[in-house]
Every structure is written in C-alpha cells, then in structure tokens.
Design a protein around this motif. Structure first.
Motif, mmCIF file in Angstrom:
data_model
loop_
_atom_site.group_PDB
_atom_site.id
_atom_site.type_symbol
_atom_site.label_atom_id
_atom_site.label_comp_id
_atom_site.label_asym_id
_atom_site.label_seq_id
_atom_site.Cartn_x
_atom_site.Cartn_y
_atom_site.Cartn_z
ATOM 1 N N SER A 97 11.527 43.053 22.317
ATOM 2 C CA SER A 97 12.322 44.199 21.870
ATOM 3 C C SER A 97 13.208 43.832 20.688
ATOM 4 C CB SER A 97 13.222 44.708 23.007
ATOM 5 O OG SER A 97 12.454 45.126 24.115
ATOM 6 N N LEU A 98 13.383 44.799 19.804
ATOM 7 C CA LEU A 98 14.384 44.705 18.748
ATOM 8 C C LEU A 98 15.509 45.670 19.139
ATOM 9 C CD1 LEU A 98 13.867 44.646 14.910
ATOM 10 C CD2 LEU A 98 15.641 46.062 15.941
ATOM 11 N N TRP A 99 16.633 45.087 19.542
ATOM 12 C CA TRP A 99 17.802 45.866 19.952
ATOM 13 C C TRP A 99 18.639 46.172 18.712
ATOM 14 C CZ3 TRP A 99 19.112 46.680 25.307
ATOM 15 C CH2 TRP A 99 18.248 46.052 26.211
ATOM 16 N N ARG A 100 18.860 47.453 18.444
ATOM 17 C CA ARG A 100 19.704 47.878 17.330
ATOM 18 C C ARG A 100 21.135 48.044 17.851
ATOM 19 N NH1 ARG A 100 17.869 53.151 15.715
ATOM 20 N NH2 ARG A 100 19.322 52.914 13.965
ATOM 21 N N LEU A 101 22.024 47.229 17.309
ATOM 22 C CA LEU A 101 23.409 47.169 17.798
ATOM 23 C C LEU A 101 24.383 47.566 16.706
ATOM 24 C CD1 LEU A 101 23.118 43.629 19.478
ATOM 25 C CD2 LEU A 101 22.681 45.854 20.561
ATOM 26 N N LYS A 102 25.502 48.123 17.121
ATOM 27 C CA LYS A 102 26.595 48.346 16.178
ATOM 28 C C LYS A 102 27.911 48.096 16.904
ATOM 29 C CE LYS A 102 27.781 53.251 16.531
ATOM 30 N NZ LYS A 102 28.002 54.494 15.768
ATOM 31 N N VAL A 103 28.974 47.957 16.130
ATOM 32 C CA VAL A 103 30.288 47.736 16.720
ATOM 33 C C VAL A 103 30.701 48.981 17.462
ATOM 34 C CG1 VAL A 103 32.708 47.213 16.249
ATOM 35 C CG2 VAL A 103 30.909 46.109 14.891
ATOM 36 N N ARG A 104 31.128 48.791 18.724
ATOM 37 C CA ARG A 104 31.505 49.934 19.555
ATOM 38 C C ARG A 104 32.684 50.690 18.932
ATOM 39 N NH1 ARG A 104 31.632 47.447 24.262
ATOM 40 N NH2 ARG A 104 33.886 47.054 24.259
ATOM 41 N N GLY A 105 32.519 52.004 18.828
ATOM 42 C CA GLY A 105 33.564 52.848 18.282
ATOM 43 C C GLY A 105 33.550 52.952 16.763
#
Length: 377
Positions: free
Chosen positions: A368-376
C-alpha cells in the motif's frame, strides 16, 4: 595493528594468517582444515555442522559442486511443524540462519589482487572491487557462498533491472543495495496523483529508482537521501545514466534532508524483525525504527498542505509481527492523518509458490501507498 579480522590455520609450511572477509559480519571460524578434490560431501558437511571450516585447495569448480551437494544435505533436514504463521516465520529464519552458517564453512583463498589461486577459477577481480574497493596487497579468505553472491550481484549490476514505469529503462543495483526486483512499490509511486511537481524528498533512496520515477513524472526537483555510501554512489550513477542527474540531488542524511517539501516519499524496510547481517537492513527494520522515524519526523518536513507517502507491505501483519491497528496508531501519534491509500497485490513468484513455508502470508500480501498529511492542516 590490523583493523580487520584475520583467519588462521595450520599449513604444511607452518601456521598461516590472512585477512578475513565477511560482508555479513560473520566472525572468522576458529577451526580450519585444508580440503581439496578428495574431500567428500559427507565429510565436508559433517565438519561444517560441527563448526569446522574447510579452506579449499582443489579445483574451483569442484568446490562449487561440493557446496551444492552440501546444500542438498542441509535441505533434507526435517522441519518442525509450525503452530502459527509467526512460528513459521521464526522457524524459517532459524533454518535459514543455520543453513547459511553451515554452507558458509567452505572457504576460498584470494590473493592480494583478488585473484583466486585455484584451478579453473573465474576472474572475480572486478566483482570484488565493486564490493570491497580497490585491491590491496593483503591475501584474504572468504566463504564460497558469499563469493558466489558477490559474483551474482556483479552480474545484476551489469545487466540491470528493467523498470516498466521508466519506459523499460534499467536500474543497475550495487552490491549490498536493495534491488528493485519487486515492482509493486514502484508502480504505486508511478500511478498515485502527485500533490505538486515543484519538489519532492525521497527518503532512503537506495538505487534511486523512486527518485527517477518522480523525475520521469515531471517533478522539477527531487532531493534523495540515504546513509549507506554504496547506495549514495549507486543512486547518483543510476540517475545520471537516466538523464536525471541535474534534477535529483542525492545527499547523505539520516532520513530527512533540511527544509520542507510538498511531497515526501519513503519505502522503509517492511519487516519489523532483527536482521541477521548488515546487508539485511534493506528488508528488516528492528522495532520499526525507520518506519517510526519517518512518521515522527514527517510533519516537520512537509510544506502546508503537503503529502507524505508511506509505501509498506502488509506481509508483517499476516505474519503477526505488526497489526494494522498498531500502524494506524503510529500514524496518529505522529500527528498525521490518512487522506487516501493505493493498494496493489503481490505478484512476485513466491506469492504463488505453495512449497514456500510462508506461502499463506505471501499469497495474501498487499503493498500500500498511504497518503498522509499533517492532522488539522
């Protein structure tokens, strides 16, 4: 005083001592006997199992045949039935370690210029230089099994690995640098929508393959990092050969370079277990150190609105080495949130090999390629 380990044995002209070479970090055997074409596979296997190394003095090709015969004997050993997939993994690793230790007891001498002073021996000088650097005047010894791996790596480096995502161009892996033979993770980076084409960081670049894919997709500038000197040189050479040397900067760093980027990509080792040798750090990540380091540092290196891509197989989850819940918790604890995920099933040969002791886990594996960003953010 020498800063490298040595191997000693009783010879016809008195005791001899030479430099001991082991990329796997195996200490030199304490007991060494001379062996040649008269040595039988049964005798060699018995001595090796007892911890006695055999320094070969006969025909080189006969030494290879002897090693093959010893491998057949090692593979005939009965295997304990595992109680679970985790048990199967531990038993498999244990058996692999014992097999490697036993077969590593057939030793080959090397002259100071990396020539093998045996009949019908191949010219391995270039392969040795690629792995160990320029020859010195030191005579040495190495396990035949490791030498064959070194020769195989040299052939891979010459031939290269075809990458469909790079219009079938080839990546040439160095000895000790993880080869992109598993194409699933490359395909994920090639197809996932880019949040920006201005700048990307490629953390733990290895051969440079993901940096090349990002550049091929139009990313204007990529900063690729690694700690391993071989990987840094390997990545620079591959990227220059592919024509991306001006757009990809390869730097030595522990995970992140300085600054922030709108896209940060990382493909850490997938299995949270202790590597048996330094060369296995590309596959095994003890205590998920690199994974945690990437997640924990990501928010400080993402531009506002940027994405962090984590490429990870769920193989460890099927083995019982990590749970999906634990991974999601790591992401949340790092102040990140998941905004999307791209999945691809395993298609490597072992996924269809029912004789593999870990087949049940391999057959279910998804990368899997998990797309993440900073919460909020």
């Amino acid at each position: 005083m020498n800063d490298f380990p040595t191997l000693s044995w009783p010879d016809t002209d008195g005791p001899r001592t030479v430099r001991w070479r082991s990329e796997a970090g195996v200490p030199p055997p304490k007991r060494v006997v001379l062996a040649d074409d008269r040595t039988t596979a049964d005798a060699a296997y018995r001595l090796a199992c007892e911890g006695t190394a055999l320094l070969w003095r006969g025909d080189y090709q006969n030494a290879r045949q002897l090693l093959q015969a010893m491998a057949r004997r090692a593979d005939r050993k009965p295997h304990k039935a595992p109680a679970s997939l985790l048990d199967a993994f531990n038993l498999h690793r244990q058996a692999q370690s014992q097999r490697a230790r036993t077969l590593g007891m057939v030793l080959i001498p090397l002259e100071g210029d990396y020539t093998i002073p045996l009949r019908r021996a191949p010219d391995v000088r270039l392969a040795c230089e690629e792995a160990w650097g320029p020859a010195t005047s030191d005579a040495s010894a190495v396990s035949l099994r490791e030498l064959l791996g070194l020769i195989g790596a040299h052939e891979w480096r010459k031939k290269g690995v075809e990458i469909p995502a790079l219009n079938h161009a080839r990546i040439h892996p160095y000895y000790g640098v993880f080869s992109p033979v598993r194409g699933e993770y490359v395909d994920l980076v090639a197809r996932t929508p880019l949040p920006s084409i201005d700048l990307a960081f490629d953390i733990g670049t290895g051969t440079g393959v993901l940096s090349a894919v990002l550049a091929a997709r139009g990313v204007k500038q990529v900063v690729a990092t690694d700690q391993d000197p071989r990987a840094l040189t390997c990545a620079r050479e591959n990227l220059a050969r592919l024509g991306y040397g001006e757009r990809v900067q390869v730097v030595e760093a522990n995970l992140f370079p300085a600054g922030r980027a709108p896209l940060v990509v990382c493909n850490p080792p997938w299995v949270p277990a202790r590597p048996a040798s330094p060369i296995e750090y590309a596959v095994f990540d003890p205590d998920s150190r690199m994974l945690r380091g990437y997640l924990d540092g990501l928010k400080d290196h993402l531009e506002p609105g940027g994405e962090g891509w984590l490429i990870l197989s769920d193989f460890a989850e099927h083995l019982g080495l990590r749970t999906r819940e634990a991974l999601v918790e790591m992401i949340a604890n790092a102040g990140l949130q998941v905004i999307g995920r791209e999945d691809i099933r395993a298609r490597h040969p072992k996924a269809a090999d029912r004789t593999d002791p870990l087949h049940e886990a391999r057959a279910k594996e998804v990368t899997s390629l998990w797309r993440l960003k900073v919460r909020g953010a």
